[in-house]
Enzyme design. Sequence first.
Site, PDB file in Angstrom:
ATOM      1  N   ARG A 206      26.851 -69.005  12.574  1.00  0.00           N
ATOM      2  CA  ARG A 206      25.892 -70.096  12.419  1.00  0.00           C
ATOM      3  C   ARG A 206      24.744 -69.862  13.393  1.00  0.00           C
ATOM      4  O   ARG A 206      24.961 -69.508  14.548  1.00  0.00           O
ATOM      5  CB  ARG A 206      26.562 -71.457  12.691  1.00  0.00           C
ATOM      6  CG  ARG A 206      27.507 -71.916  11.581  1.00  0.00           C
ATOM      7  CD  ARG A 206      26.735 -72.276  10.321  1.00  0.00           C
ATOM      8  NE  ARG A 206      27.579 -72.817   9.256  1.00  0.00           N
ATOM      9  CZ  ARG A 206      28.049 -72.114   8.240  1.00  0.00           C
ATOM     10  NH1 ARG A 206      27.778 -70.811   8.166  1.00  0.00           N
ATOM     11  NH2 ARG A 206      28.779 -72.691   7.301  1.00  0.00           N
ATOM     12  N   GLU A 234      16.773 -71.698  10.540  1.00  0.00           N
ATOM     13  CA  GLU A 234      16.828 -71.268   9.145  1.00  0.00           C
ATOM     14  C   GLU A 234      16.719 -72.456   8.189  1.00  0.00           C
ATOM     15  O   GLU A 234      17.351 -73.497   8.425  1.00  0.00           O
ATOM     16  CB  GLU A 234      18.159 -70.544   8.953  1.00  0.00           C
ATOM     17  CG  GLU A 234      18.477 -70.037   7.587  1.00  0.00           C
ATOM     18  CD  GLU A 234      19.900 -69.481   7.523  1.00  0.00           C
ATOM     19  OE1 GLU A 234      20.581 -69.758   6.525  1.00  0.00           O
ATOM     20  OE2 GLU A 234      20.333 -68.798   8.463  1.00  0.00           O
ATOM     21  N   HIS A 251      21.179 -64.333   5.581  1.00  0.00           N
ATOM     22  CA  HIS A 251      22.387 -65.157   5.489  1.00  0.00           C
ATOM     23  C   HIS A 251      23.249 -64.716   4.296  1.00  0.00           C
ATOM     24  O   HIS A 251      23.666 -65.532   3.475  1.00  0.00           O
ATOM     25  CB  HIS A 251      22.027 -66.645   5.357  1.00  0.00           C
ATOM     26  CG  HIS A 251      23.144 -67.567   5.745  1.00  0.00           C
ATOM     27  ND1 HIS A 251      22.923 -68.836   6.212  1.00  0.00           N
ATOM     28  CD2 HIS A 251      24.502 -67.416   5.725  1.00  0.00           C
ATOM     29  CE1 HIS A 251      24.083 -69.430   6.462  1.00  0.00           C
ATOM     30  NE2 HIS A 251      25.055 -68.586   6.175  1.00  0.00           N
TER      31      HIS A 251
END
Length: 355
Positions: A206, A234, A251
């Site tokens: 994360r 993000e 990602h």
Amino acid sequence: MKIIADENLAFTDYFFAEFGDINARAGRTLTAVDVNDADALLVRSVTQVNQNLIAHSQIKFVGSATIGTDHLDIPVLEQQGVTWSNAAGCNAQAVAEYVITALLYVRPQLLDANDTFTLGIVGLGNVGSRLAFMAKLLGWNVIGYDPFVQRDPIEQVEFTELLKQADAISIHVPLTKDGEHPTYHLFNADSLSQMQPQAILINSARGAVVEEQALIQDIQKTQRQVVLDVFEHEPVIQENVLDLITLVTPHIAGYSLEGKARGTQMIYDAFCQKFGFIAHKKFETQLPICAQYFDQADLKTILKQHLTEIYDIQCDDANLRACVKDGIVEQKAFDYLRKTYPLRREWAAHGGPKA
């Protein structure tokens, strides 16, 4: 039955079409109106499932085809009597292989380093433990930190010791802000300063586990090689951040075909249990056969010869950098990259090992 599903879920029709109408939606922009009359909601990590989204809906089941749950307001779901499920471990193998590939891209010589190279793994859940197994296949020394679990095959050390000893550190923790061991900004100016200057940092967990501003200052000071698949802000990513990072990807560390299919399978199984259906479908029946690279040669030889064919990680880096416009990655471009991502296959599909 009405089912609202993120448009980027894999094999949704195969698993869920028999139960009713499937309405595919962009997960990041789902609204309360979209889900108001739905019976089930199938999401990924980009959808915040909270009071605002489901308060006035008739949803009975929420399934997230992801490892993490920080995008799910679990107390709200349970308060409203909504059954929820995630897909813990669904793409663990894909992420472990991503980390190995990234390390070999950044430093190809690591393929012959054996136990002179120490990989530190922060978080020894599904992903971290699989990564440890794969790293040991390459002969690397592995140390780990996780205050919540004990993995006997892995040498576990305190966080500060891992920072000092590791030649590379790979992060595999959920994002938490509360409790005795919060992970929010776990990697900050203090922890980064304790790492060896030449140590590689990899974050595929994360984004906010790493404090972006502290990372920028650390790289400027140490010229550290860093791999980021996730970013603190993000999908808003500044060009000056990308310029400092050795390898960037949008990602997609867990974006293997097997991982995606396994995630949908897991929420399908939970869905069937919730509504009393027999879960009779298996994702393996939907996977095409692919090129077999692993044969009688040893693992290192195969990776030297075919790693780019198995996963061309440099292409992902180039594609993300190409999304920059006026000094920032555009959200639409970022989401489009993920939506149209050509799902890679896990090593086992090519005849290789898996944890």
